[in-house]
Every structure is written in structure tokens, then in C-alpha cells.
Design a protein around this motif. Structure first.
Motif, PDB file in Angstrom:
ATOM      1  N   HIS A  70       0.823  -1.209   0.000  1.00 26.33           N
ATOM      2  CA  HIS A  70       0.000   0.000   0.000  1.00 26.33           C
ATOM      3  C   HIS A  70       0.861   1.266   0.000  1.00 26.33           C
ATOM      4  O   HIS A  70       0.368   2.352  -0.291  1.00 26.33           O
ATOM      5  N   LEU A  71       2.155   1.132   0.313  1.00 18.00           N
ATOM      6  CA  LEU A  71       3.082   2.268   0.266  1.00 18.00           C
ATOM      7  C   LEU A  71       3.676   2.470  -1.126  1.00 18.00           C
ATOM      8  O   LEU A  71       4.360   3.460  -1.374  1.00 18.00           O
ATOM      9  N   VAL A  72       3.456   1.509  -2.013  1.00 15.82           N
ATOM     10  CA  VAL A  72       4.015   1.565  -3.366  1.00 15.82           C
ATOM     11  C   VAL A  72       3.028   2.267  -4.281  1.00 15.82           C
ATOM     12  O   VAL A  72       1.888   1.831  -4.440  1.00 15.82           O
ATOM     13  N   ARG A  73       3.476   3.375  -4.879  1.00 15.41           N
ATOM     14  CA  ARG A  73       2.594   4.123  -5.779  1.00 15.41           C
ATOM     15  C   ARG A  73       2.631   3.568  -7.187  1.00 15.41           C
ATOM     16  O   ARG A  73       1.632   3.608  -7.903  1.00 15.41           O
ATOM     17  N   ASP A  74       3.803   3.035  -7.615  1.00 17.00           N
ATOM     18  CA  ASP A  74       3.936   2.484  -8.959  1.00 17.00           C
ATOM     19  C   ASP A  74       5.105   1.493  -8.959  1.00 17.00           C
ATOM     20  O   ASP A  74       5.941   1.498  -8.047  1.00 17.00           O
ATOM     21  N   TYR A  75       5.175   0.665  -9.987  1.00 15.31           N
ATOM     22  CA  TYR A  75       6.251  -0.309 -10.115  1.00 15.31           C
ATOM     23  C   TYR A  75       6.393  -0.658 -11.584  1.00 15.31           C
ATOM     24  O   TYR A  75       5.454  -0.515 -12.365  1.00 15.31           O
ATOM     25  N   GLU A  76       7.606  -1.057 -11.966  1.00 18.00           N
ATOM     26  CA  GLU A  76       7.850  -1.406 -13.356  1.00 18.00           C
ATOM     27  C   GLU A  76       8.960  -2.440 -13.451  1.00 18.00           C
ATOM     28  O   GLU A  76       9.837  -2.509 -12.601  1.00 18.00           O
ATOM     29  N   ARG A  77       8.885  -3.234 -14.498  1.00 19.43           N
ATOM     30  CA  ARG A  77       9.948  -4.184 -14.805  1.00 19.43           C
ATOM     31  C   ARG A  77      11.047  -3.397 -15.514  1.00 19.43           C
ATOM     32  O   ARG A  77      10.756  -2.626 -16.437  1.00 19.43           O
ATOM     33  N   VAL A  78      12.297  -3.575 -15.068  1.00 18.89           N
ATOM     34  CA  VAL A  78      13.395  -2.787 -15.624  1.00 18.89           C
ATOM     35  C   VAL A  78      14.586  -3.669 -15.992  1.00 18.89           C
ATOM     36  O   VAL A  78      14.779  -4.747 -15.433  1.00 18.89           O
ATOM     37  N   THR A  79      15.348  -3.170 -16.938  1.00 18.12           N
ATOM     38  CA  THR A  79      16.674  -3.692 -17.235  1.00 18.12           C
ATOM     39  C   THR A  79      17.631  -2.576 -16.851  1.00 18.12           C
ATOM     40  O   THR A  79      17.427  -1.419 -17.235  1.00 18.12           O
ATOM     41  N   TYR A  80      18.645  -2.882 -16.073  1.00 20.78           N
ATOM     42  CA  TYR A  80      19.537  -1.864 -15.536  1.00 20.78           C
ATOM     43  C   TYR A  80      20.979  -2.329 -15.663  1.00 20.78           C
ATOM     44  O   TYR A  80      21.251  -3.491 -15.968  1.00 20.78           O
ATOM     45  N   ASN A  81      21.898  -1.417 -15.407  1.00 21.79           N
ATOM     46  CA  ASN A  81      23.318  -1.743 -15.381  1.00 21.79           C
ATOM     47  C   ASN A  81      23.755  -1.751 -13.916  1.00 21.79           C
ATOM     48  O   ASN A  81      23.828  -0.677 -13.302  1.00 21.79           O
ATOM     49  N   PRO A  82      24.038  -2.918 -13.341  1.00 22.52           N
ATOM     50  CA  PRO A  82      24.356  -2.979 -11.917  1.00 22.52           C
ATOM     51  C   PRO A  82      25.560  -2.117 -11.519  1.00 22.52           C
ATOM     52  O   PRO A  82      25.543  -1.506 -10.452  1.00 22.52           O
ATOM     53  N   ILE A  83      26.568  -2.060 -12.365  1.00 22.08           N
ATOM     54  CA  ILE A  83      27.783  -1.308 -12.013  1.00 22.08           C
ATOM     55  C   ILE A  83      27.544   0.197 -12.096  1.00 22.08           C
ATOM     56  O   ILE A  83      27.774   0.924 -11.127  1.00 22.08           O
ATOM     57  N   SER A  84      27.068   0.685 -13.230  1.00 20.59           N
ATOM     58  CA  SER A  84      26.932   2.137 -13.393  1.00 20.59           C
ATOM     59  C   SER A  84      25.722   2.716 -12.649  1.00 20.59           C
ATOM     60  O   SER A  84      25.776   3.850 -12.172  1.00 20.59           O
ATOM     61  N   ASP A  85      24.638   1.956 -12.539  1.00 16.27           N
ATOM     62  CA  ASP A  85      23.442   2.483 -11.876  1.00 16.27           C
ATOM     63  C   ASP A  85      23.508   2.381 -10.355  1.00 16.27           C
ATOM     64  O   ASP A  85      23.016   3.254  -9.650  1.00 16.27           O
ATOM     65  N   TYR A  86      24.104   1.287  -9.837  1.00 16.49           N
ATOM     66  CA  TYR A  86      24.087   1.068  -8.385  1.00 16.49           C
ATOM     67  C   TYR A  86      25.449   0.756  -7.783  1.00 16.49           C
ATOM     68  O   TYR A  86      25.567   0.574  -6.583  1.00 16.49           O
ATOM     69  N   GLY A  87      26.476   0.605  -8.594  1.00 16.18           N
ATOM     70  CA  GLY A  87      27.815   0.348  -8.060  1.00 16.18           C
ATOM     71  C   GLY A  87      28.104  -1.110  -7.786  1.00 16.18           C
ATOM     72  O   GLY A  87      29.039  -1.433  -7.071  1.00 16.18           O
ATOM     73  N   GLY A  88      27.310  -2.034  -8.331  1.00 14.06           N
ATOM     74  CA  GLY A  88      27.583  -3.458  -8.152  1.00 14.06           C
ATOM     75  C   GLY A  88      26.375  -4.229  -7.677  1.00 14.06           C
ATOM     76  O   GLY A  88      25.233  -3.828  -7.891  1.00 14.06           O
ATOM     77  N   TRP A  89      26.658  -5.341  -7.012  1.00 12.44           N
ATOM     78  CA  TRP A  89      25.610  -6.250  -6.546  1.00 12.44           C
ATOM     79  C   TRP A  89      25.601  -6.280  -5.027  1.00 12.44           C
ATOM     80  O   TRP A  89      26.573  -5.947  -4.374  1.00 12.44           O
ATOM     81  N   GLY A  90      24.496  -6.718  -4.435  1.00 11.57           N
ATOM     82  CA  GLY A  90      24.341  -6.776  -2.984  1.00 11.57           C
ATOM     83  C   GLY A  90      23.276  -5.788  -2.555  1.00 11.57           C
ATOM     84  O   GLY A  90      22.301  -5.550  -3.261  1.00 11.57           O
ATOM     85  N   ILE A  91      23.466  -5.169  -1.409  1.00  8.06           N
ATOM     86  CA  ILE A  91      22.606  -4.069  -0.966  1.00  8.06           C
ATOM     87  C   ILE A  91      23.333  -2.810  -1.408  1.00  8.06           C
ATOM     88  O   ILE A  91      24.419  -2.513  -0.910  1.00  8.06           O
ATOM     89  N   ARG A  92      22.766  -2.094  -2.350  1.00 16.22           N
ATOM     90  CA  ARG A  92      23.467  -0.965  -2.955  1.00 16.22           C
ATOM     91  C   ARG A  92      22.607   0.289  -2.921  1.00 16.22           C
ATOM     92  O   ARG A  92      21.382   0.226  -3.022  1.00 16.22           O
ATOM     93  N   TRP A  93      23.261   1.424  -2.810  1.00 19.39           N
ATOM     94  CA  TRP A  93      22.609   2.713  -2.898  1.00 19.39           C
ATOM     95  C   TRP A  93      23.240   3.459  -4.056  1.00 19.39           C
ATOM     96  O   TRP A  93      24.467   3.465  -4.202  1.00 19.39           O
ATOM     97  N   GLY A  94      22.430   4.093  -4.867  1.00 20.51           N
ATOM     98  CA  GLY A  94      22.922   4.859  -6.000  1.00 20.51           C
ATOM     99  C   GLY A  94      22.048   6.077  -6.209  1.00 20.51           C
ATOM    100  O   GLY A  94      21.117   6.346  -5.455  1.00 20.51           O
TER     101      GLY A  94
END
Length: 171
Positions: A101-125
Motif C-alpha cells: 500500500h506504500l508503493v505508488r507504482d512499479y515497473e519491470r526494468v533492465t539496468y546496469n548494476p555497475i553504473s546504476d548502483y555500483g555493483g551487486w548486494g545491498i546498494r545505494w545509488g
């Protein structure tokens, strides 16, 4: 009567990147060689060798513990009516619960783990927070009052469909 929630989707992922396992096993191999050469064969390993007890402790921690740690690490994603749970073991003792109920929208995405989030695991970007283990697909959740959250998945289509069903069901 047991109050068992219906699980609409469940996925457990592990690190599958070949290069990661090469690095982990090469580091472990250094400690295996040192332990065998110095402790078992009685040689001197390196210019400034550590005592056998310390080398044995390092061998257990790095030669055995490090590969075991990466082998056991897993990301579990579970979707129930009205709720998504994410748990990255061993960092989360309990799953992170995301009420839909806290989610306003959601989408299926293709992303670049390195450039978008800095890698894999628990990441902040710059694009928000991510829980991911391998691959480059997932479902991105947009909230009313916080930054987006990406949940990586090997079956992003199934995860997206399960979240759609869970949001309609609302537990």
C-alpha cells in the motif's frame, strides 16, 4: 488454525558471477598454500612469516570461511498478498517487509548494476536503493514518500506479475 500467508512468488538467488568466484578462490588459495607449506610441511612462507597459530587462524577465516561465506550468501524475495519481503542473508536477520500500500507504482526494468548502483548486494545509488545478486533485470518500486527500490530477479516477469497480483489482493 494456522494463519499461513499465501506465497505468490518466491525466489532465492546466489552469486553466480564467474569473475567473483575467481577472485574469492584466488584469495583463499593464497592462505591454503601458506598453511600447507608452513604448517604442514614445516617451511617458511614469506619474508616475514607469521607464527603457525596465527597462520592457522587466518587459514580457517580466509581459506575456508571466505569461500563458504560467499557460497551461503543469498537473496530471497517473497511476494504475499499486500506484501513483498526481501532478505539478503547474512546481513538481514529478519526479512525487510515492504507493504504494497506504500508503493505508488512499479515497473519491470533492465539496468546496469555497475553504473546504476555500483555493483551487486545491498546498494545505494543516484537511482535509489537496490537489492540484487546477479543479472541486470528486476522490478523497481516507486513509493509515495521515499526513494525508489530495485529488487533484482532472474525471473523479473514473474516477480512483476506476482507484485501485480499481490497489490490487487491486498492481503
Amino acid at each position: 488454525m494456522a494463519d499461513e500467508q499465501t506465497i505468490l512468488y518466491r525466489e532465492r538467488q546466489r552469486f553466480r558471477q564467474f569473475w567473483l568466484w575467481v577472485v574469492v578462490l584466488c584469495v583463499a588459495a593464497i592462505f591454503w598454500v601458506g598453511f600447507v607449506y608452513q604448517v604442514l610441511l614445516g617451511g617458511v612462507y614469506g619474508n616475514r612469516p607469521v607464527p603457525d597459530v596465527q597462520l592457522s587462524i587466518l587459514f580457517v577465516l580466509m581459506g575456508l570461511g571466505l569461500p563458504y561465506f560467499f557460497y551461503r550468501m543469498s537473496l530471497t524475495t517473497e511476494v504475499q498478498p499486500g506484501l513483498v519481503q526481501v532478505r539478503l542473508w547474512p546481513f538481514h536477520i529478519k526479512p525487510v517487509k515492504i507493504p504494497l500500500h506504500l508503493v505508488r507504482d512499479y515497473e519491470r526494468v533492465t539496468y546496469n548494476p555497475i553504473s546504476d548502483y555500483g555493483g551487486w548486494g545491498i546498494r545505494w545509488g543516484f537511482k535509489g536503493k537496490a537489492y540484487n545478486m546477479s543479472g541486470n533485470e528486476g522490478v523497481k518500486l516507486y513509493f509515495y514518500s521515499r526513494d525508489p527500490l530495485l529488487i533484482g530477479s532472474q525471473n523479473a516477469g514473474e516477480l512483476f506479475a506476482a507484485i501485480s497480483e499481490a497489490k490487487r489482493a491486498k492481503g
